[in-house]
Design a protein around this motif. Structure first.
Motif, PDB file in Angstrom:
ATOM      1  N   SER A 149      10.138   1.587   4.147  1.00 10.66           N
ATOM      2  CA  SER A 149      11.037   2.653   4.594  1.00 10.66           C
ATOM      3  C   SER A 149      10.661   3.166   5.981  1.00 10.66           C
ATOM      4  CB  SER A 149      11.030   3.810   3.588  1.00 10.66           C
ATOM      5  OG  SER A 149       9.805   4.523   3.629  1.00 10.66           O
ATOM      6  N   ARG A 150       9.428   2.988   6.359  1.00 14.58           N
ATOM      7  CA  ARG A 150       8.991   3.452   7.676  1.00 14.58           C
ATOM      8  C   ARG A 150       9.160   2.371   8.742  1.00 14.58           C
ATOM      9  NH1 ARG A 150       3.444   6.745   6.666  1.00 14.58           N
ATOM     10  NH2 ARG A 150       3.842   7.305   8.841  1.00 14.58           N
ATOM     11  N   TRP A 151       8.967   1.111   8.354  1.00 17.26           N
ATOM     12  CA  TRP A 151       9.052   0.056   9.341  1.00 17.26           C
ATOM     13  C   TRP A 151      10.470  -0.434   9.605  1.00 17.26           C
ATOM     14  CZ3 TRP A 151       5.970  -0.549  12.978  1.00 17.26           C
ATOM     15  CH2 TRP A 151       4.573  -0.483  12.835  1.00 17.26           C
ATOM     16  N   SER A 161       0.837  -1.205   0.000  1.00 11.62           N
ATOM     17  CA  SER A 161       0.000   0.000   0.000  1.00 11.62           C
ATOM     18  C   SER A 161       0.867   1.248   0.000  1.00 11.62           C
ATOM     19  CB  SER A 161      -0.918   0.009   1.225  1.00 11.62           C
ATOM     20  OG  SER A 161      -1.804  -1.092   1.220  1.00 11.62           O
ATOM     21  N   LYS A 162       0.362   2.306  -0.648  1.00 16.15           N
ATOM     22  CA  LYS A 162       1.122   3.552  -0.756  1.00 16.15           C
ATOM     23  C   LYS A 162       0.288   4.700  -0.198  1.00 16.15           C
ATOM     24  CE  LYS A 162       3.560   1.842  -4.850  1.00 16.15           C
ATOM     25  NZ  LYS A 162       3.849   2.037  -6.302  1.00 16.15           N
ATOM     26  N   ASP A 187      13.788  -3.765  12.029  1.00 15.15           N
ATOM     27  CA  ASP A 187      15.066  -4.467  11.886  1.00 15.15           C
ATOM     28  C   ASP A 187      15.745  -4.712  13.232  1.00 15.15           C
ATOM     29  OD1 ASP A 187      14.821  -4.734   9.156  1.00 15.15           O
ATOM     30  OD2 ASP A 187      16.478  -3.405   8.643  1.00 15.15           O
ATOM     31  N   PRO A 188      15.921  -3.688  14.068  1.00 19.28           N
ATOM     32  CA  PRO A 188      16.586  -3.958  15.356  1.00 19.28           C
ATOM     33  C   PRO A 188      15.760  -4.837  16.288  1.00 19.28           C
ATOM     34  CG  PRO A 188      15.909  -1.651  15.195  1.00 19.28           C
ATOM     35  CD  PRO A 188      15.725  -2.234  13.854  1.00 19.28           C
ATOM     36  N   LEU A 189      14.433  -4.689  16.263  1.00 15.73           N
ATOM     37  CA  LEU A 189      13.590  -5.531  17.109  1.00 15.73           C
ATOM     38  C   LEU A 189      13.706  -6.997  16.700  1.00 15.73           C
ATOM     39  CD1 LEU A 189      11.354  -6.114  19.178  1.00 15.73           C
ATOM     40  CD2 LEU A 189       9.684  -5.532  17.396  1.00 15.73           C
ATOM     41  N   LEU A 190      13.596  -7.267  15.403  1.00 20.94           N
ATOM     42  CA  LEU A 190      13.676  -8.644  14.926  1.00 20.94           C
ATOM     43  C   LEU A 190      15.065  -9.232  15.146  1.00 20.94           C
ATOM     44  CD1 LEU A 190      11.550  -8.272  11.674  1.00 20.94           C
ATOM     45  CD2 LEU A 190      10.911  -9.525  13.748  1.00 20.94           C
ATOM     46  N   ALA A 191      16.097  -8.401  15.028  1.00 21.17           N
ATOM     47  CA  ALA A 191      17.451  -8.877  15.296  1.00 21.17           C
ATOM     48  C   ALA A 191      17.593  -9.262  16.769  1.00 21.17           C
ATOM     49  CB  ALA A 191      18.465  -7.802  14.925  1.00 21.17           C
ATOM     50  N   ALA A 244      10.156  -7.748   3.543  1.00 16.00           N
ATOM     51  CA  ALA A 244      10.876  -6.507   3.281  1.00 16.00           C
ATOM     52  C   ALA A 244      10.605  -5.440   4.339  1.00 16.00           C
ATOM     53  CB  ALA A 244      10.495  -5.966   1.899  1.00 16.00           C
ATOM     54  N   LEU A 245       9.549  -5.595   5.135  1.00 16.66           N
ATOM     55  CA  LEU A 245       9.249  -4.603   6.173  1.00 16.66           C
ATOM     56  C   LEU A 245      10.227  -4.686   7.334  1.00 16.66           C
ATOM     57  CD1 LEU A 245       5.334  -4.815   6.413  1.00 16.66           C
ATOM     58  CD2 LEU A 245       6.736  -3.324   4.962  1.00 16.66           C
ATOM     59  N   GLY A 246      10.845  -5.839   7.511  1.00 14.01           N
ATOM     60  CA  GLY A 246      11.802  -6.013   8.597  1.00 14.01           C
ATOM     61  C   GLY A 246      12.571  -7.302   8.391  1.00 14.01           C
ATOM     62  N   ARG A 247      13.884  -7.230   8.443  1.00 15.19           N
ATOM     63  CA  ARG A 247      14.727  -8.397   8.192  1.00 15.19           C
ATOM     64  C   ARG A 247      15.028  -9.144   9.484  1.00 15.19           C
ATOM     65  NH1 ARG A 247      19.237  -4.911   5.164  1.00 15.19           N
ATOM     66  NH2 ARG A 247      18.841  -3.757   7.088  1.00 15.19           N
TER      67      ARG A 247
END
Length: 250
Positions: free
Chosen positions: A144-146, A134-135, A151-155, A173-176
């Motif tokens: 780009s917002r998530w 969604s845009k 990323d740090p939370l999931l890590a 792609a929202l969080g690695r």
């Protein structure tokens, strides 16, 4: 172990929980600011039907979903795992968990959400419409917002337990998740050639999620995840570290 699922476009409506209260959703300290911003933007956008249809990529026949977005702050909630519906969640069939395994299973399941970032199985959420692609007007992509907060939370989560990431590409792609076990579903033809399963992919991932969520084992790596699947009669291969292929007869 955490089994990370994609959400579904379709969601069960209604609920008997209180209206949305973002601090009641897991990981509020890390994700609450972005959640609050997105919920506010989605509610405001719902007042403009043409703009909402364009942003959410829906048709006039789905205006009821926009109407639900307008009521995000006021509509009833239900546990996230009960809210999501569709092929994967039918195969997971969380409502059939026995009392003996339900607590363990639900503690192992989480959902990547375009609106809330990451929700645990029992987090109370309303029905909503927002997809990874969604845009929203006047803002960057949802990735780009998530990613700066996901990323740090999931890590951090992956540093403490094994994560089996069953999300589709847009949601991944929202969080690695560093070091996560990922899964492809492949069909094997009589001649031995293979192709990626698309139509029934979600069903098989939902079945695998059920196996992992209800297992008494506590796997620590991809090899242990594969053993759980094989004990259930599935054909699983490890073509590379951290990745599994679930192989089905075509």
């Amino acid at each position: 172990m955490l089994v990370l699922l994609p959400p579904s476009e379709t969601k069960r409506v209604g609920g008997d929980g209180p209206p949305l209260h973002l601090p009641d959703i897991a990981h509020h300290a890390e994700l609450g600011e972005v959640r609050s911003e997105l919920v506010g933007e989605v509610v405001k956008l719902a007042a403009d039907l043409p703009a909402s249809r364009a942003a959410l990529d829906v048709s006039e026949r789905q205006d009821d979903e926009i109407a639900r977005n307008a009521q995000l702050y006021d509509s009833p909630t239900m546990p996230a795992l009960d809210r999501y519906t569709g092929v994967l969640y039918d195969a997971l069939d969380a409502r059939s968990f026995s009392r003996a395994v339900s607590s363990r299973a639900r503690s192992r399941l989480a959902v990547g959400s375009a609106l809330f970032g990451l929700v645990r199985a029992d987090d109370p959420i309303p029905a909503y419409r927002l997809s990874a692609g969604s845009k929203l007007p006047g803002s960057g992509t949802l990735a780009s917002r998530w990613r700066p907060v996901l990323d740090p939370l999931l890590a951090r989560i992956a540093g403490g337990e094994l994560v089996v990431d069953l999300r589709s590409g847009g949601y991944a792609a929202l969080g690695r998740v560093p070091g996560a076990v990922t899964v492809n579903v492949l069909a094997e033809r009589p001649d031995g050639s293979r192709s990626v399963v698309s139509h029934h992919n979600k069903s098989h991932k939902g079945g695998l999620a059920r196996l992992l969520a209800t297992s008494r084992a506590e796997p620590s790596d991809a090899a242990a995840v594969a053993r759980i699947a094989r004990r259930a009669g599935l054909t699983v291969e490890r073509p590379e570290p951290g990745h599994l292929d679930l192989v089905l007869p075509a």
